[in-house]
Design a protein around this motif. Structure first.
Motif, PDB file in Angstrom:
ATOM      1  N   SER A  17       0.852  -1.191   0.000  1.00 37.20           N
ATOM      2  CA  SER A  17       0.000   0.000   0.000  1.00 37.20           C
ATOM      3  C   SER A  17       0.886   1.239   0.000  1.00 37.20           C
ATOM      4  N   PRO A  65      -1.003  -6.821  -7.749  1.00 38.35           N
ATOM      5  CA  PRO A  65      -1.782  -5.715  -7.185  1.00 38.35           C
ATOM      6  C   PRO A  65      -0.919  -4.637  -6.537  1.00 38.35           C
ATOM      7  N   PRO A 118      -9.906  -0.439  -9.149  1.00 36.57           N
ATOM      8  CA  PRO A 118     -10.516  -1.192  -8.046  1.00 36.57           C
ATOM      9  C   PRO A 118     -11.877  -1.779  -8.405  1.00 36.57           C
ATOM     10  N   THR A 130      -7.322  -0.879  -4.693  1.00 40.93           N
ATOM     11  CA  THR A 130      -6.351  -1.801  -5.272  1.00 40.93           C
ATOM     12  C   THR A 130      -6.457  -1.839  -6.790  1.00 40.93           C
ATOM     13  N   TYR A 131      -5.341  -1.533  -7.446  1.00 40.22           N
ATOM     14  CA  TYR A 131      -5.214  -1.604  -8.906  1.00 40.22           C
ATOM     15  C   TYR A 131      -4.385  -2.847  -9.245  1.00 40.22           C
ATOM     16  N   THR A 132      -4.647  -3.417 -10.417  1.00 48.23           N
ATOM     17  CA  THR A 132      -3.995  -4.671 -10.779  1.00 48.23           C
ATOM     18  C   THR A 132      -3.334  -4.591 -12.156  1.00 48.23           C
ATOM     19  N   THR A 171      -2.031  -1.185  -3.887  1.00 49.31           N
ATOM     20  CA  THR A 171      -3.131  -0.459  -3.245  1.00 49.31           C
ATOM     21  C   THR A 171      -2.720   0.985  -3.000  1.00 49.31           C
TER      22      THR A 171
END
Length: 338
Positions: free
Chosen positions: A129, A260, A170, A229-231, A262
């Protein structure tokens, strides 16, 4: 007026110039890097009429019998590097049925991985994060870049790539573009996400990653990007390799897996008001500076009081005072006589 036929020919020529043709990475030369799982390889040039290729362990004496041989029974223009046959036999393969033995190709297991990279700290932060304002990018480590070499794959077209990177929000939405600032600002750019990178060396770094402003605002003041959260994920399909693999393949990779990151909202601390430097008092050389809040500034201004300057008089010299008294006494004496 340009005749319609001439105009049509001109447009066709422009299309041929401006629109890149489809790349062909199937044709290889002697000793080209080749990967397990590739399909439809054209081995005509390196086989040069031979029908048998052979493999020896690295560093071994090739005067003895090879550890593995493969016979091409079909067309050398459409060769399949079958994982069931070639797994475990990485390295150089040679022609074997007729002397002299010459290199056909150098075999590798395909490797590809993606990580999310902290640009400022220069480290992997995948799965962590970080603040919305962090400078991040993606990094790809792979050996597949070796397939993009003119000398080994002469029909290679640099306009094409077999790599695909996907970025999702997200909510699961695919992000095709990134904003470098607030929407409507004159300095803001809208950049295409680097979804089809042309990777000719490893590691590969997404150069526009740090320009992505996740604190960007829309014209109505709302946030363009939400925290969460981006992936990232990268896949590759060199010569339809993906159809040779499954999720449990042990002989290489065609997909990095979901990676991922965040993003959490930034915490902003307001800065105190800085007043301009005040004029230095008379007789001093250093300016008076300081930090005060707006309330302190107003208080200082409202409490200032103007004090009137007291009027003073300078006494007359003694000689002039005595002459004045004498004249006054003489005037009184004359007045009494009359």
């Amino acid at each position: 007026m340009i005749p319609s036929r001439i105009l049509l020919v001109f447009l066709l020529l422009m299309c041929l110039i401006l629109v890149p043709g489809a790349a062909s990475l199937t044709k290889v030369t002697n000793g080209a890097p080749v990967f397990i799982g590739e399909r439809n390889l054209d081995l005509t040039a390196p086989m040069n009429g031979h029908t048998v290729m052979a493999w020896w362990p690295a560093g071994s004496d090739r005067s003895g019998e090879p550890s593995k041989t493969v016979t091409i029974s079909g067309d050398a223009k459409s060769f399949y590097v079958n994982p069931d046959i070639f797994t475990g036999y990485n390295g150089t393969w040679y022609t074997h049925d007729v002397q002299p033995e010459t290199p056909v190709f150098v075999l590798y297991e395909p490797r590809i991985d993606l990580s999310i990279w902290d640009v400022d700290a220069n480290k992997d932060i995948t799965g962590q994060s970080v603040p919305m304002s962090a400078n991040i990018t993606y990094r790809i480590d792979t050996n597949l870049y070796m397939a993009l070499d003119y000398s080994k794959r002469p029909n290679y077209n640099p306009a094409d790539s077999f790599f695909t990177v996907k970025l999702t929000s997200p909510s699961g939405a695919v992000i095709p573009q990134i904003y470098t600032g607030n929407l409507g600002a004159s300095t803001t750019q809208i950049l295409n996400f680097d979804s089809n990178p042309l990777i000719k060396s490893s590691p590969y770094i997404w150069k526009n990653g740090p320009a992505w402003d996740r604190n960007a605002k829309s014209t109505d003041g709302s946030s363009v990007y939400s925290a969460g959260t981006y992936t990232f994920v990268v896949t590759q399909d060199l010569n339809h390799m993906s159809s040779s693999y499954n999720g449990t393949a042990v002989y290489g990779t065609v997909r990095s897996g979901d990676k991922p990151i965040t993003f959490i909202a930034d915490t902003f601390t307001p800065s105190p008001t800085v007043l301009p430097s005040l004029t230095a008092p008379a007789g001093t050389t250093a300016p008076v500076t300081g930090l005060i809040t707006p309330i302190q500034q107003v208080t200082a201004q409202s409490s200032a009081t103007t004090i009137p300057k007291k009027t003073t008089y300078t006494p007359l010299p003694t000689e002039i005072a005595l002459i004045g008294l004498g004249i006054a006494a003489l005037a009184i004496t004359v007045k009494r006589k009359y």
